[in-house]
Scaffold this active site. Structure first.
Site, PDB file in Angstrom:
ATOM      1  N   CYS A 129       0.848  -1.197   0.000  1.00 56.70           N
ATOM      2  CA  CYS A 129       0.000   0.000   0.000  1.00 56.70           C
ATOM      3  C   CYS A 129       0.884   1.248   0.000  1.00 56.70           C
ATOM      4  CB  CYS A 129      -0.909  -0.025   1.226  1.00 56.70           C
ATOM      5  SG  CYS A 129      -1.764   1.526   1.491  1.00 56.70           S
ATOM      6  N   GLU A 194      -5.135  -4.146  -3.708  1.00 58.84           N
ATOM      7  CA  GLU A 194      -5.058  -2.739  -4.116  1.00 58.84           C
ATOM      8  C   GLU A 194      -5.766  -2.532  -5.464  1.00 58.84           C
ATOM      9  OE1 GLU A 194      -4.065   0.051  -2.856  1.00 58.84           O
ATOM     10  OE2 GLU A 194      -3.167  -0.675  -1.005  1.00 58.84           O
TER      11      GLU A 194
END
Lengths: 205, 205
Positions: A129, A194
């Site tokens: 991330c 993601e």
């Protein structure tokens, strides 16, 4: 270094994220406003879980140095949450929105790893991330329209400060280390989550 | 029935006195405490603070986002405190590699249980530790100069403000969760019992 190998192996997913209409829409400014509003609310929910995962790493850190490093990263998420509150006000986002399946899948994964596995594995699940957003910010900045309403997003994630946080987390992955195959499983899972997060934001239209 | 931080102290007056008044503290105040006793106590307290820092990481996991910053500031204070102990280890002959004595071991073991309880119970337990500590050291202050540096480390306005802020959180949580009152009071009483025994680790008897 483990972290750079993990990133290299996942680079194709990073490129998919960069080329995704969501990221491209942020850069061009053409992303529809409700999509960005939806994203901010989901990201705020995600960041809260991210902070809790860091807190678990503080609780389970093997030594003082890593405990302090996780704590500094926790503070950085706290600052990011503050930024989201200011976004939310300006963009009229309901921060109490329920998490979507894509968001829950990601937060559940992170909290499960942080609760049940050692901080090295939590760091491997959390690093994508940080590195992805830093990379996206840096990749999109040269092509982004300066008058994109979302330019602030690009400035935040392309900043040296954000890059330093990503590097600090990667340093923890490298220092705490572990079975690289297992670290890669977590890293690549997070990268796929993601991409699913971007997909889901776009699907909110 | 309403339960507040003030009521908890009032209803458990005997335990409160045992946790906050002790010969150890009296002799700190009048300057007659043997340094070896202070060192023995500090060796155990050092181990306790290490456990407490981790417990506060766990406390954040269950906390509402509004409390993140307060809890994060607590984690910083405890990690700074470990350094404070280390800085004084040489001059006060404090061994930093001691094994916990049974009383300390039991207390440290219970910390993880307190911290992973439902938040109203967890935050009550964590407040109890701090408020008892503050009151105990305030009682030891204002006497002989001999230990004033040690006393001033805990009996100070900054620490008092932190404890007051924590008490406000406990009052807010207790007001909203009568179903947890019994467990919160049990945690409060358990902390005070541990605190009362902890002063004895100085080995004055």
């Amino acid at each position: 270094m483990i972290s750079s190998r993990l990133w290299s192996r996942c680079r194709p997913i990073a490129e998919q994220c960069r080329d995704h209409p969501f990221a491209q829409g942020i850069a061009s400014g053409r992303l529809e406003r409700p999509v960005f509003q939806h994203y901010v609310a989901q990201d705020a929910f995600f960041l809260e879980a991210f902070a809790r995962a860091y807190a678990l790493c503080v609780a389970r850190a093997p030594d003082r140095e890593s405990m302090r490093a996780f704590k500094r990263l926790l503070d950085a998420v706290d600052d990011e949450l503050e930024l989201h509150r200011s976004y939310a006000e300006r963009w009229k986002v309901d921060l109490a929105a329920a998490p979507t399946q894509a968001t829950s899948a990601y937060t559940d994964f992170l909290l499960r790893v942080a609760s049940l596995e050692s901080p090295a594995y939590a760091a491997a699940a959390m690093a994508p991330c940080m590195r992805l957003y830093a990379w996206l910010g840096q990749q999109l900045k040269p092509v982004a329209l300066r008058d994109s309403p979302y330019y602030e997003w690009i400035e935040t994630y392309s900043s040296d400060e954000f890059d330093a946080h990503a590097t600090a987390l990667e340093a923890l992955v490298d220092r705490l280390a572990g079975d690289e195959a297992a670290l890669y499983r977590h890293y690549s899972t997070a990268m796929r989550l993601e991409l699913a997060f971007f997909e889901s934001s776009l699907a909110s239209r | 029935m309403s339960l507040t931080t003030a009521a908890l102290i009032e209803r458990n007056a005997e335990l409160w006195d045992a946790a906050t008044r002790h010969e150890f503290l009296d002799r700190v105040r009048d300057g007659t405490l043997p340094v070896a006793a202070l060192s023995r106590w500090m060796e155990q307290d050092y181990l306790f603070v290490a456990g407490l820092t981790r417990a506060w990481g766990r406390l954040l996991v269950g906390a509402p986002q509004a409390d993140f910053r307060l809890i994060a500031s607590g984690i910083d204070a405890f990690t700074d405190e470990l350094v404070w102990f280390e800085d004084r280890a040489a001059s006060l002959a404090v061994g930093l590699d001691r094994e916990p004595l049974p009383e300390a071991s039991a207390y440290i073991g219970d910390l993880a249980d307190f911290a992973t309880s439902p938040y109203p119970v967890a935050v009550t337990g964590m407040w109890a530790i701090e408020v008892a500590y503050l009151d105990a050291w305030q009682g030891a202050s204002g006497g002989d100069e001999r230990f004033s540096e040690v006393v001033g480390h805990w009996a100070n306005e900054e620490f008092a403000a932190f404890v007051a802020e924590l008490a406000a959180v406990v009052d807010r949580e207790l007001a909203a969760s009568s179903e947890h009152h019994r467990a919160a009071e049990d945690a409060f009483a358990a902390v005070l019992s541990h605190e009362a025994l902890f002063w004895g680790l100085a080995g004055l008897d």
